[in-house]
Design a protein around this motif. Structure first.
Motif, PDB file in Angstrom:
ATOM      1  N   GLU A  22      74.017 -24.058 -52.609  1.00 19.74           N
ATOM      2  CA  GLU A  22      73.563 -22.757 -53.074  1.00 19.74           C
ATOM      3  C   GLU A  22      74.099 -21.703 -52.126  1.00 19.74           C
ATOM      4  OE1 GLU A  22      69.335 -22.667 -53.537  1.00 19.74           O
ATOM      5  OE2 GLU A  22      69.385 -24.050 -55.235  1.00 19.74           O
ATOM      6  N   GLY A  23      74.700 -20.670 -52.682  1.00 17.84           N
ATOM      7  CA  GLY A  23      75.342 -19.643 -51.875  1.00 17.84           C
ATOM      8  C   GLY A  23      74.450 -18.456 -51.640  1.00 17.84           C
ATOM      9  N   PRO A  24      74.965 -17.466 -50.984  1.00 18.32           N
ATOM     10  CA  PRO A  24      76.310 -17.383 -50.424  1.00 18.32           C
ATOM     11  C   PRO A  24      76.472 -18.329 -49.232  1.00 18.32           C
ATOM     12  CG  PRO A  24      75.047 -15.466 -49.769  1.00 18.32           C
ATOM     13  CD  PRO A  24      74.185 -16.261 -50.698  1.00 18.32           C
ATOM     14  N   VAL A  25      77.718 -18.677 -48.935  1.00 16.11           N
ATOM     15  CA  VAL A  25      77.977 -19.630 -47.852  1.00 16.11           C
ATOM     16  C   VAL A  25      79.091 -19.143 -46.940  1.00 16.11           C
ATOM     17  CG1 VAL A  25      77.261 -21.636 -49.215  1.00 16.11           C
ATOM     18  CG2 VAL A  25      79.656 -20.985 -49.164  1.00 16.11           C
ATOM     19  N   GLU A  26      79.076 -19.654 -45.738  1.00 19.82           N
ATOM     20  CA  GLU A  26      80.137 -19.466 -44.759  1.00 19.82           C
ATOM     21  C   GLU A  26      80.503 -20.864 -44.292  1.00 19.82           C
ATOM     22  OE1 GLU A  26      80.141 -16.278 -41.590  1.00 19.82           O
ATOM     23  OE2 GLU A  26      79.656 -18.071 -40.411  1.00 19.82           O
ATOM     24  N   VAL A  27      81.782 -21.219 -44.397  1.00 24.56           N
ATOM     25  CA  VAL A  27      82.245 -22.565 -44.043  1.00 24.56           C
ATOM     26  C   VAL A  27      83.221 -22.436 -42.879  1.00 24.56           C
ATOM     27  CG1 VAL A  27      83.455 -24.632 -44.858  1.00 24.56           C
ATOM     28  CG2 VAL A  27      82.007 -23.338 -46.434  1.00 24.56           C
ATOM     29  N   VAL A  28      82.984 -23.204 -41.822  1.00 27.53           N
ATOM     30  CA  VAL A  28      83.881 -23.232 -40.679  1.00 27.53           C
ATOM     31  C   VAL A  28      84.736 -24.487 -40.796  1.00 27.53           C
ATOM     32  CG1 VAL A  28      84.067 -23.266 -38.169  1.00 27.53           C
ATOM     33  CG2 VAL A  28      82.198 -22.007 -39.256  1.00 27.53           C
ATOM     34  N   ASP A  38      80.501 -15.538 -51.880  1.00 33.58           N
ATOM     35  CA  ASP A  38      79.259 -14.871 -52.259  1.00 33.58           C
ATOM     36  C   ASP A  38      78.681 -15.420 -53.555  1.00 33.58           C
ATOM     37  OD1 ASP A  38      79.289 -13.184 -50.070  1.00 33.58           O
ATOM     38  OD2 ASP A  38      80.537 -11.703 -51.081  1.00 33.58           O
ATOM     39  N   ARG A  39      79.290 -16.455 -54.110  1.00 34.28           N
ATOM     40  CA  ARG A  39      78.810 -17.037 -55.371  1.00 34.28           C
ATOM     41  C   ARG A  39      77.426 -17.633 -55.181  1.00 34.28           C
ATOM     42  NH1 ARG A  39      83.287 -19.310 -59.143  1.00 34.28           N
ATOM     43  NH2 ARG A  39      81.350 -19.832 -60.134  1.00 34.28           N
ATOM     44  N   PHE A  40      76.670 -17.746 -56.285  1.00 39.08           N
ATOM     45  CA  PHE A  40      75.312 -18.297 -56.207  1.00 39.08           C
ATOM     46  C   PHE A  40      75.318 -19.798 -55.960  1.00 39.08           C
ATOM     47  CE2 PHE A  40      76.409 -18.836 -60.616  1.00 39.08           C
ATOM     48  CZ  PHE A  40      75.827 -20.033 -60.970  1.00 39.08           C
ATOM     49  N   CYS A  41      76.424 -20.464 -56.301  1.00 36.43           N
ATOM     50  CA  CYS A  41      76.566 -21.898 -56.041  1.00 36.43           C
ATOM     51  C   CYS A  41      78.054 -22.182 -55.860  1.00 36.43           C
ATOM     52  CB  CYS A  41      76.009 -22.720 -57.195  1.00 36.43           C
ATOM     53  SG  CYS A  41      76.023 -24.499 -56.882  1.00 36.43           S
ATOM     54  N   VAL A  42      78.393 -22.934 -54.811  1.00 34.22           N
ATOM     55  CA  VAL A  42      79.790 -23.286 -54.574  1.00 34.22           C
ATOM     56  C   VAL A  42      79.933 -24.796 -54.542  1.00 34.22           C
ATOM     57  CG1 VAL A  42      80.345 -21.176 -53.335  1.00 34.22           C
ATOM     58  CG2 VAL A  42      79.571 -23.150 -52.072  1.00 34.22           C
ATOM     59  N   ALA A  43      81.112 -25.270 -54.923  1.00 30.94           N
ATOM     60  CA  ALA A  43      81.427 -26.692 -54.891  1.00 30.94           C
ATOM     61  C   ALA A  43      82.399 -26.923 -53.741  1.00 30.94           C
ATOM     62  CB  ALA A  43      82.048 -27.126 -56.220  1.00 30.94           C
ATOM     63  N   LEU A  44      81.960 -27.690 -52.755  1.00 28.53           N
ATOM     64  CA  LEU A  44      82.801 -28.006 -51.604  1.00 28.53           C
ATOM     65  C   LEU A  44      83.504 -29.332 -51.851  1.00 28.53           C
ATOM     66  CD1 LEU A  44      80.442 -27.047 -48.656  1.00 28.53           C
ATOM     67  CD2 LEU A  44      82.324 -25.723 -49.615  1.00 28.53           C
ATOM     68  N   CYS A  45      84.808 -29.342 -51.665  1.00 26.59           N
ATOM     69  CA  CYS A  45      85.621 -30.535 -51.873  1.00 26.59           C
ATOM     70  C   CYS A  45      85.296 -31.594 -50.825  1.00 26.59           C
ATOM     71  CB  CYS A  45      87.094 -30.141 -51.785  1.00 26.59           C
ATOM     72  SG  CYS A  45      88.220 -31.540 -51.905  1.00 26.59           S
ATOM     73  N   THR A  46      85.099 -32.827 -51.262  1.00 26.41           N
ATOM     74  CA  THR A  46      84.867 -33.927 -50.331  1.00 26.41           C
ATOM     75  C   THR A  46      86.005 -34.945 -50.348  1.00 26.41           C
ATOM     76  OG1 THR A  46      83.548 -35.110 -51.983  1.00 26.41           O
ATOM     77  CG2 THR A  46      82.361 -33.718 -50.410  1.00 26.41           C
ATOM     78  N   CYS A  47      86.927 -34.836 -51.318  1.00 25.08           N
ATOM     79  CA  CYS A  47      88.032 -35.793 -51.405  1.00 25.08           C
ATOM     80  C   CYS A  47      89.288 -35.279 -50.691  1.00 25.08           C
ATOM     81  CB  CYS A  47      88.355 -36.114 -52.864  1.00 25.08           C
ATOM     82  SG  CYS A  47      89.171 -34.783 -53.778  1.00 25.08           S
ATOM     83  N   ARG A  48      89.302 -33.995 -50.340  1.00 27.03           N
ATOM     84  CA  ARG A  48      90.414 -33.337 -49.653  1.00 27.03           C
ATOM     85  C   ARG A  48      91.696 -33.286 -50.490  1.00 27.03           C
ATOM     86  NH1 ARG A  48      88.648 -32.165 -44.629  1.00 27.03           N
ATOM     87  NH2 ARG A  48      90.576 -31.887 -43.502  1.00 27.03           N
ATOM     88  N   ARG A  49      91.584 -33.430 -51.804  1.00 27.72           N
ATOM     89  CA  ARG A  49      92.746 -33.328 -52.692  1.00 27.72           C
ATOM     90  C   ARG A  49      92.892 -31.930 -53.286  1.00 27.72           C
ATOM     91  NH1 ARG A  49      91.130 -38.743 -53.550  1.00 27.72           N
ATOM     92  NH2 ARG A  49      92.895 -40.160 -53.453  1.00 27.72           N
ATOM     93  N   SER A  50      91.920 -31.089 -53.095  1.00 31.35           N
ATOM     94  CA  SER A  50      91.892 -29.767 -53.712  1.00 31.35           C
ATOM     95  C   SER A  50      92.987 -28.864 -53.152  1.00 31.35           C
ATOM     96  CB  SER A  50      90.528 -29.121 -53.473  1.00 31.35           C
ATOM     97  OG  SER A  50      90.532 -27.803 -53.964  1.00 31.35           O
ATOM     98  N   ARG A  51      93.674 -28.160 -54.040  1.00 31.43           N
ATOM     99  CA  ARG A  51      94.661 -27.173 -53.603  1.00 31.43           C
ATOM    100  C   ARG A  51      93.984 -25.931 -53.049  1.00 31.43           C
ATOM    101  NH1 ARG A  51      98.050 -28.254 -58.838  1.00 31.43           N
ATOM    102  NH2 ARG A  51      99.316 -29.976 -58.089  1.00 31.43           N
TER     103      ARG A  51
END
Length: 66
Positions: A22-28, A38-51
């Protein structure tokens, strides 16, 4: 009035899919770079294949059996 910054964030872990936060989020990132959304929900990649890493672009769906 409740302090919104003290409210817990909901994180949903999915098997064979992204982690939803659930957002907003800050990713280091590993290199110290910080990215935000700032989205209300974000999808974080766990497979590391995402462009668009660290954001999920559904590349995990095209994964072949290894």
């Amino acid at each position: 009035m409740p302090d919104a910054s003290r409210e817990p964030r909901r994180i949903t872990v999915q098997r064979d899919g992204p982690t939803l936060v659930e957002g907003p989020v800050e990713v280091v990132l590993e290199d110290g770079t910080t990215v935000t959304s700032d989205r209300f929900c974000v999808a974080l990649c766990t497979c590391r294949r995402s462009r668009t890493y660290p954001w999920c672009d559904t590349s995990h769906r095209r994964r072949t059996n290894e």
